[in-house]
Motif scaffolding. Structure first.
Motif, PDB file in Angstrom:
ATOM      1  N   ASP A   1      16.309  50.378  73.685  1.00  0.00           N
ATOM      2  CA  ASP A   1      15.788  51.703  73.327  1.00  0.00           C
ATOM      3  C   ASP A   1      16.911  52.653  72.917  1.00  0.00           C
ATOM      4  O   ASP A   1      16.686  53.835  72.709  1.00  0.00           O
ATOM      5  N   ASN A   2      18.117  52.136  72.790  1.00  0.00           N
ATOM      6  CA  ASN A   2      19.252  52.990  72.448  1.00  0.00           C
ATOM      7  C   ASN A   2      19.599  52.826  70.967  1.00  0.00           C
ATOM      8  O   ASN A   2      20.200  51.832  70.575  1.00  0.00           O
ATOM      9  N   PRO A   3      19.223  53.791  70.117  1.00  0.00           N
ATOM     10  CA  PRO A   3      19.382  53.616  68.676  1.00  0.00           C
ATOM     11  C   PRO A   3      20.836  53.601  68.228  1.00  0.00           C
ATOM     12  O   PRO A   3      21.733  54.044  68.941  1.00  0.00           O
ATOM     13  N   LEU A   4      21.034  53.100  66.995  1.00  0.00           N
ATOM     14  CA  LEU A   4      22.388  52.904  66.480  1.00  0.00           C
ATOM     15  C   LEU A   4      22.733  53.944  65.427  1.00  0.00           C
ATOM     16  O   LEU A   4      21.850  54.505  64.788  1.00  0.00           O
ATOM     17  N   ILE A   5      24.018  54.177  65.240  1.00  0.00           N
ATOM     18  CA  ILE A   5      24.474  55.058  64.162  1.00  0.00           C
ATOM     19  C   ILE A   5      24.664  54.213  62.902  1.00  0.00           C
ATOM     20  O   ILE A   5      25.266  53.136  62.955  1.00  0.00           O
ATOM     21  N   VAL A   6      24.136  54.707  61.789  1.00  0.00           N
ATOM     22  CA  VAL A   6      24.307  54.026  60.506  1.00  0.00           C
ATOM     23  C   VAL A   6      25.515  54.639  59.792  1.00  0.00           C
ATOM     24  O   VAL A   6      25.571  55.852  59.584  1.00  0.00           O
ATOM     25  N   HIS A   7      26.487  53.801  59.443  1.00  0.00           N
ATOM     26  CA  HIS A   7      27.715  54.271  58.799  1.00  0.00           C
ATOM     27  C   HIS A   7      27.600  54.126  57.283  1.00  0.00           C
ATOM     28  O   HIS A   7      27.204  53.060  56.795  1.00  0.00           O
ATOM     29  N   VAL A   8      27.960  55.187  56.583  1.00  0.00           N
ATOM     30  CA  VAL A   8      27.847  55.194  55.123  1.00  0.00           C
ATOM     31  C   VAL A   8      29.206  55.524  54.496  1.00  0.00           C
ATOM     32  O   VAL A   8      30.085  56.094  55.162  1.00  0.00           O
TER      33      VAL A   8
ATOM     34  N   PHE B   1      14.514  51.660  57.581  1.00  0.00           N
ATOM     35  CA  PHE B   1      15.211  50.908  58.632  1.00  0.00           C
ATOM     36  C   PHE B   1      14.210  50.316  59.624  1.00  0.00           C
ATOM     37  O   PHE B   1      13.154  50.914  59.892  1.00  0.00           O
ATOM     38  N   SER B   2      14.563  49.184  60.207  1.00  0.00           N
ATOM     39  CA  SER B   2      13.722  48.573  61.243  1.00  0.00           C
ATOM     40  C   SER B   2      13.802  49.416  62.521  1.00  0.00           C
ATOM     41  O   SER B   2      14.740  50.204  62.705  1.00  0.00           O
ATOM     42  N   THR B   3      12.830  49.220  63.403  1.00  0.00           N
ATOM     43  CA  THR B   3      12.842  49.954  64.679  1.00  0.00           C
ATOM     44  C   THR B   3      14.032  49.509  65.530  1.00  0.00           C
ATOM     45  O   THR B   3      14.418  50.192  66.480  1.00  0.00           O
ATOM     46  N   THR B   4      14.618  48.377  65.186  1.00  0.00           N
ATOM     47  CA  THR B   4      15.812  47.919  65.903  1.00  0.00           C
ATOM     48  C   THR B   4      16.976  48.893  65.676  1.00  0.00           C
ATOM     49  O   THR B   4      17.784  49.128  66.569  1.00  0.00           O
ATOM     50  N   VAL B   5      17.027  49.472  64.489  1.00  0.00           N
ATOM     51  CA  VAL B   5      18.076  50.450  64.189  1.00  0.00           C
ATOM     52  C   VAL B   5      17.769  51.789  64.863  1.00  0.00           C
ATOM     53  O   VAL B   5      18.646  52.421  65.459  1.00  0.00           O
ATOM     54  N   THR B   6      16.501  52.210  64.776  1.00  0.00           N
ATOM     55  CA  THR B   6      16.141  53.567  65.219  1.00  0.00           C
ATOM     56  C   THR B   6      15.716  53.626  66.682  1.00  0.00           C
ATOM     57  O   THR B   6      15.426  54.723  67.185  1.00  0.00           O
ATOM     58  N   GLY B   7      15.619  52.468  67.339  1.00  0.00           N
ATOM     59  CA  GLY B   7      15.135  52.456  68.720  1.00  0.00           C
ATOM     60  C   GLY B   7      13.683  52.936  68.788  1.00  0.00           C
ATOM     61  O   GLY B   7      13.235  53.421  69.816  1.00  0.00           O
ATOM     62  N   GLY B   8      12.965  52.815  67.671  1.00  0.00           N
ATOM     63  CA  GLY B   8      11.557  53.210  67.640  1.00  0.00           C
ATOM     64  C   GLY B   8      11.356  54.712  67.437  1.00  0.00           C
ATOM     65  O   GLY B   8      10.224  55.195  67.450  1.00  0.00           O
ATOM     66  N   LEU B   9      12.432  55.463  67.228  1.00  0.00           N
ATOM     67  CA  LEU B   9      12.305  56.909  66.996  1.00  0.00           C
ATOM     68  C   LEU B   9      11.944  57.174  65.518  1.00  0.00           C
ATOM     69  O   LEU B   9      12.092  56.298  64.681  1.00  0.00           O
ATOM     70  N   LYS B  10      11.525  58.393  65.227  1.00  0.00           N
ATOM     71  CA  LYS B  10      11.212  58.766  63.830  1.00  0.00           C
ATOM     72  C   LYS B  10      12.463  59.311  63.131  1.00  0.00           C
ATOM     73  O   LYS B  10      12.398  59.823  62.016  1.00  0.00           O
ATOM     74  N   THR B  11      13.564  59.234  63.809  1.00  0.00           N
ATOM     75  CA  THR B  11      14.803  59.797  63.283  1.00  0.00           C
ATOM     76  C   THR B  11      15.873  58.706  63.168  1.00  0.00           C
ATOM     77  O   THR B  11      15.728  57.623  63.736  1.00  0.00           O
ATOM     78  N   VAL B  12      16.930  59.023  62.426  1.00  0.00           N
ATOM     79  CA  VAL B  12      18.034  58.070  62.307  1.00  0.00           C
ATOM     80  C   VAL B  12      19.357  58.841  62.231  1.00  0.00           C
ATOM     81  O   VAL B  12      19.413  59.943  61.693  1.00  0.00           O
ATOM     82  N   ALA B  13      20.391  58.243  62.800  1.00  0.00           N
ATOM     83  CA  ALA B  13      21.707  58.885  62.870  1.00  0.00           C
ATOM     84  C   ALA B  13      22.629  58.322  61.784  1.00  0.00           C
ATOM     85  O   ALA B  13      22.692  57.102  61.592  1.00  0.00           O
TER      86      ALA B  13
ATOM     87  N   VAL C   1      26.115  47.912  51.430  1.00  0.00           N
ATOM     88  CA  VAL C   1      24.992  48.283  52.317  1.00  0.00           C
ATOM     89  C   VAL C   1      25.517  49.193  53.429  1.00  0.00           C
ATOM     90  O   VAL C   1      26.707  49.136  53.759  1.00  0.00           O
ATOM     91  N   PRO C   2      24.636  50.033  53.996  1.00  0.00           N
ATOM     92  CA  PRO C   2      25.060  50.802  55.167  1.00  0.00           C
ATOM     93  C   PRO C   2      25.267  49.860  56.348  1.00  0.00           C
ATOM     94  O   PRO C   2      24.607  48.823  56.424  1.00  0.00           O
ATOM     95  N   ILE C   3      26.174  50.198  57.254  1.00  0.00           N
ATOM     96  CA  ILE C   3      26.367  49.313  58.408  1.00  0.00           C
ATOM     97  C   ILE C   3      26.180  50.056  59.738  1.00  0.00           C
ATOM     98  O   ILE C   3      26.636  51.177  59.903  1.00  0.00           O
ATOM     99  N   VAL C   4      25.431  49.405  60.621  1.00  0.00           N
ATOM    100  CA  VAL C   4      25.285  49.992  61.962  1.00  0.00           C
ATOM    101  C   VAL C   4      26.604  49.821  62.689  1.00  0.00           C
ATOM    102  O   VAL C   4      27.360  48.891  62.423  1.00  0.00           O
ATOM    103  N   GLY C   5      26.881  50.738  63.609  1.00  0.00           N
ATOM    104  CA  GLY C   5      28.165  50.645  64.293  1.00  0.00           C
ATOM    105  C   GLY C   5      28.167  51.323  65.635  1.00  0.00           C
ATOM    106  O   GLY C   5      28.636  52.451  65.782  1.00  0.00           O
ATOM    107  N   PRO C   6      27.624  50.643  66.650  1.00  0.00           N
ATOM    108  CA  PRO C   6      27.881  51.147  67.994  1.00  0.00           C
ATOM    109  C   PRO C   6      29.331  50.863  68.343  1.00  0.00           C
ATOM    110  O   PRO C   6      29.989  50.082  67.647  1.00  0.00           O
ATOM    111  N   SER C   7      29.848  51.482  69.367  1.00  0.00           N
ATOM    112  CA  SER C   7      31.199  51.175  69.797  1.00  0.00           C
ATOM    113  C   SER C   7      31.286  49.685  70.143  1.00  0.00           C
ATOM    114  O   SER C   7      30.350  49.125  70.711  1.00  0.00           O
TER     115      SER C   7
END
Ligand code: TXA
Ligand code: MG
Length: 345
Positions: free
Chosen positions: A56-63, A103-115, A133-139
């Motif tokens: 449930d912890n969404p990811l930051i998308v790096h551009v 984005f899939s809900t895997t990226v957004t953690g099921g939220l309506k928002t994205v970082a 492509v944009p890349i997700v990047g948790p620490s």
């Protein structure tokens, strides 16, 4: 720290691996990120597995630039342009309402928002461009451990679990980006996670800024799901020492009376005074919150590998960057703070 060997990959290899659906670690100015193609759901799912991260912890998308964001967001709030112009590339993550079916809900953690964030690291900007492509990047750490500020830290945590590391030396800032929510109905931006882009700097650009109540009172539930998890914590218990030399002296005496072996995370002056009385030390150099922030995670990781029972870490005033430093240190210490009056209570 024990030096462990790893094979660094180059930019073209990293881009090719991302396109193939593999996971690689990449440098940023804050901490190293664990990269996957944000549009490849299987790859993004693997990010959670590798980190042991709650889903449930969404990811930051790096551009690589703001243009890239426009494909995934239709309505931009009023302050967007000014914020992007002032702080990108840089340690500011912006949260927008996401365009459905992107984005899939895997990226957004099921939220309506994205970082989104555009990191201030040339290699990584080029990497995102090369991958296309944009890349997700948790620490790029194991969930719950201090974030990685060197490629060696990444190797320590994720060795054997990822396809490679794009190394660019130690990171400059040392704590993760400021997370700013731009989706509030009243239009006032809200800080969900403090970082190097401080409230004061944001206010200079957009006027009023709010701070998520969770950051002020532990009783409130955080709006950034990641902020509710215990984070940044070494295995050895950490205590924050909030005071002068005398406070350190009392803390050390008290631990010694319980036969505890001590590790210190402090500036040169404090280390010089007490180095003979403790088992391990990590100095961040001069008494500067920038230096302390830059080396906080490296220091905690280093001390965690020594044979000690307790880490005493130096506090800084909670202003400017000190807010982000103390936020991470309090999490590492599970809020335990020693002040001169409290030590013998
Ligand atoms: O500096 C950084 O931001 C680093 C580097 C690698 O870029 N990345 C990073 O990612 O710290 P991570 O996944 O460890 O932290 C992301 C934070 C979490 O607290 C998460 O809950 C929050 O951002 N977040 C992500 N998307 C969100 C959303 N749509 N709404 C609210 N919070 C969100
Ligand atoms: Mg993290």
């Amino acid at each position: 720290m024990k030096t462990k060997q790893f094979t660094a990959i180059d930019l073209d290899q990293a881009a090719a691996l991302l396109r193939q659906g593999a996971l690689i670690a990449f440098p940023t100015e804050t901490v190293y990120g664990l990269g996957a193609n944000a549009l490849d759901e299987a790859a993004v799912k693997q990010v959670y597995v590798v980190k042991g991260r709650p889903s449930d912890n969404p990811l930051i998308v790096h551009v690589s630039d703001f243009e890239m964001v426009k494909q995934y967001v239709t309505d931009f709030p009023a302050h967007t342009k000014a914020l992007v112009e002032s702080f990108w590339p840089g340690p500011l993550t912006l949260i927008f309402e996401v365009k459905p079916q992107t984005f899939s809900t895997t990226v957004t953690g099921g939220l309506k928002t994205v970082a989104f964030r555009m990191p201030n690291n040339q290699k990584t900007i080029e990497l995102i461009k090369a991958a296309g492509v944009p890349i997700v990047g948790p620490s790029a750490n194991t969930s719950g451990k201090p974030s990685p500020t060197t490629a060696q830290h990444v190797y320590h945590d994720l060795h054997g679990k990822i396809a490679g590391i794009l190394d660019d030396g130690p990171t400059q800032i040392g704590v993760e980006s400021t997370v700013l929510d731009l989706t509030a109905k009243d239009g006032i931006p809200v800080i969900l996670r403090p970082g190097a882009v401080t409230k004061e700097r944001l206010e200079q650009v957009v006027g009023q800024i709010l701070v998520d109540q969770h950051l002020i009172s532990e009783k409130e539930a955080p709006k950034a799901p990641g902020m509710k998890y215990k984070h940044y914590a070494p295995d050895v218990p950490v205590w924050i020492v909030d005071g002068d030399q005398e406070t350190f002296r009392k803390a050390i005496e008290s631990a010694k009376s319980k036969n505890q072996r001590i590790g210190l995370f402090a500036d040169d002056r404090v280390i010089e005074i007490f180095s003979d009385e403790v088992e391990a030390v990590f100095s961040f150099g001069e008494e500067s919150v920038d230096q302390a922030t830059k080396l906080l995670f490296a220091g905690l990781r280093n001390l965690d590998e020594q044979s000690i029972d307790v880490i005493f870490a130096q506090a800084f005033p909670e202003v400017d960057l000190g807010i982000a430093y103390m936020n991470r240190l309090k999490k590492a210490a599970n809020q335990k703070i020693l002040k001169i009056d409290s030590i013998f209570e």
